[in-house]
Write a protein that holds these residues in place. Structure first.
Motif, short mmCIF file in Angstrom:
data_model
loop_
_atom_site.label_atom_id
_atom_site.label_comp_id
_atom_site.label_asym_id
_atom_site.label_seq_id
_atom_site.Cartn_x
_atom_site.Cartn_y
_atom_site.Cartn_z
N LEU A 1 -7.05 0.23 3.77
CA LEU A 1 -6.45 0.92 2.61
C LEU A 1 -7.44 1.09 1.46
O LEU A 1 -7.07 1.29 0.32
N SER B 1 -0.71 -0.04 -3.20
CA SER B 1 -1.17 -0.93 -2.13
C SER B 1 -1.56 -2.32 -2.61
O SER B 1 -1.66 -3.24 -1.80
N PHE C 1 2.29 -3.35 0.19
CA PHE C 1 2.40 -2.11 0.94
C PHE C 1 2.55 -2.51 2.40
O PHE C 1 1.59 -2.93 3.03
N ARG D 1 6.73 0.52 -0.15
CA ARG D 1 6.20 -0.28 -1.26
C ARG D 1 7.27 -1.28 -1.69
O ARG D 1 8.42 -0.92 -1.90
#
Ligand code: PLP
Length: 394
Positions: A155, A182, A334, A369
């Protein structure tokens, strides 16, 4: 009769806000304690005592017409001087008050900055997953948003993909670390890699590419993670800062834009920032909170609760078979959706009163999320619901 575009924006409020509103309605039916609302990034840790103490002191000592009156359009001189001095001491930089424009939070910082930079046919690169309002702000400033996906495994920004996406229309790239949604933090190595790509592309196209560093979560890092000060790595960096999260005062709307002298065309950009602030009706950030933050620089709310929440959530979801990148900062987890359609997964989670935000609006489908700026008790209470949800998949 009215602007269709504005009507659409108003009629379709953000997915996050929709879920937050749903939570309120649902709580009225099943009771607040039975709803596990992980939707909104609204800090649950109170502002540090120094905030309220400062407010009281300012009320007692400052003339009311100064405390509640207009400051200069760019913000009060003493406030901007104090911020420059604080950053210089902390990061060994050499900013001056003239580099700062006080704003009503990061949202205002971003919209003003984008408006200040935008010319016809300009594009701005958004690194997905990203804060969904970036798209609204960029398009509102007349810029086309070009989305570049992060590396699926880490990510982290995919620098090769960013390099490919930059073209003659690229005016800026928005970088947000610690990241919403994230929680990923860019370390020095990643910052250097990204800046090297931008340097290369600036040379290739013979024009500046501005790095807009959106930093509302700068102080929210855990363990050994640190957040490099990007202006020191890339000279065309403009910082959009906010005190919303570090001091837990998101409703008081206070932040700033920093345009360092090193930025190409710094003075012209700063003047355009003033112009954009004027056009958007943002001149003079809330005066009292300008003075409050002047007295609270370097202070934060007690952020240790977020770290505990993170550890509890990460260990719970991993134990149950879900996977996520361990967040080093901000207050978001995340989590990979165990089915392709994250929206469908969120609907299933709702059966157990678990409210997550599907990642589609963050430009990165297949995830949810989970905002953990909530009480530890709520997380504890939600664990049986997570267990039931996991049983449906694993
Ligand atoms: N940028 C990011 C990444 C955010 O998460 C937020 C708010 O959650 C903002 C900007 C807006 O912050 P502010 O409340 O300071 O306007």
């Amino acid at each position: 009769m009215i602007s269709k575009e504005m009507y659409e924006l108003g009629a379709h409020s953000s997915v996050i806000r929709e879920i937050f509103e749903y939570a309120k309605k649902r709580a009225a039916v099943v009771g607040r304690e039975n709803i596990f609302d992980f939707s909104l990034g609204n800090p649950n840790i109170p502002a540090p005592p120094v905030v309220d103490e400062t407010i009281k002191k300012l009320i007692d000592t400052m003339p009311s017409c100064t405390l509640h009156g207009y400051t200069s359009a760019v913000g009060d001189d003493s406030v901007r001087e104090a911020i420059a001095a604080f950053l210089n001491e902390t990061h060994k930089t050499s900013f001056r008050k003239e580099n700062f424009y006080m704003t009503a939070g990061a949202a205002a910082s971003l919209t003003i900055t984008l408006h200040a930079l935008a010319e016809k046919d300009d594009e701005v690169i958004l690194i997905a997953p990203f804060f969904p309002e970036y798209r609204v702000f960029s398009e509102g400033a007349g810029m086309k948003a070009r989305v570049v996906l992060s590396d699926e495994k880490t990510l982290l920004p995919d620098c090769d993909a960013i390099e490919k996406a930059i073209n003659e229309h690229t005016k800026a790239i928005i970088v947000n670390s610690p990241n919403n949604p994230s929680g990923v933090v860019l370390g020095e190595e990643e910052v250097k890699k990204l800046c090297a790509v931008l340097e290369k592309k600036q040379k290739e196209f013979g024009k500046p590419i501005f790095l807009i560093s959106d930093e509302p979560y700068r102080e929210l890092v855990y363990g050994s993670a640190t957040v490099p000060y990007i202006t020191k790595y890339y000279k065309n960096t403009i910082v959009c800062y906010s005190f919303s999260k570090c001091l837990s005062l998101p409703g008081d709307r206070i932040g700033y834009i920093l345009v360092p002298d090193e930025v190409e065309g710094s003075r012209e950009i700063f003047t355009a920032v003033c112009g954009a602030g004027r056009r958007l009706g943002y001149v003079c950030a809330p005066s009292m909170y300008q003075f409050v933050v002047r007295e609270c620089l370097g202070k934060t709310a007690d952020l240790s609760a977020y770290e505990k929440n993170r550890d509890l959530l990460v260990s719970t979801v991993e134990r149950l078979g879900f996977s996520c990148a361990k967040p080093d900062g901000a207050f978001y987890l995340f989590m990979k959706s165990p089915e392709e359609d994250a929206g469908a997964f969120c609907e299933r989670a709702k059966k157990y009163e678990l409210l997550f935000v599907p990642s589609d609006s963050f430009g990165f489908p297949g995830y949810v999320r989970i905002a953990y700026c909530v009480s530890a008790e709520m997380i504890e209470r939600s664990i049986p619901a997570f267990e039931k949800l996991a049983k449906e998949y694993f």
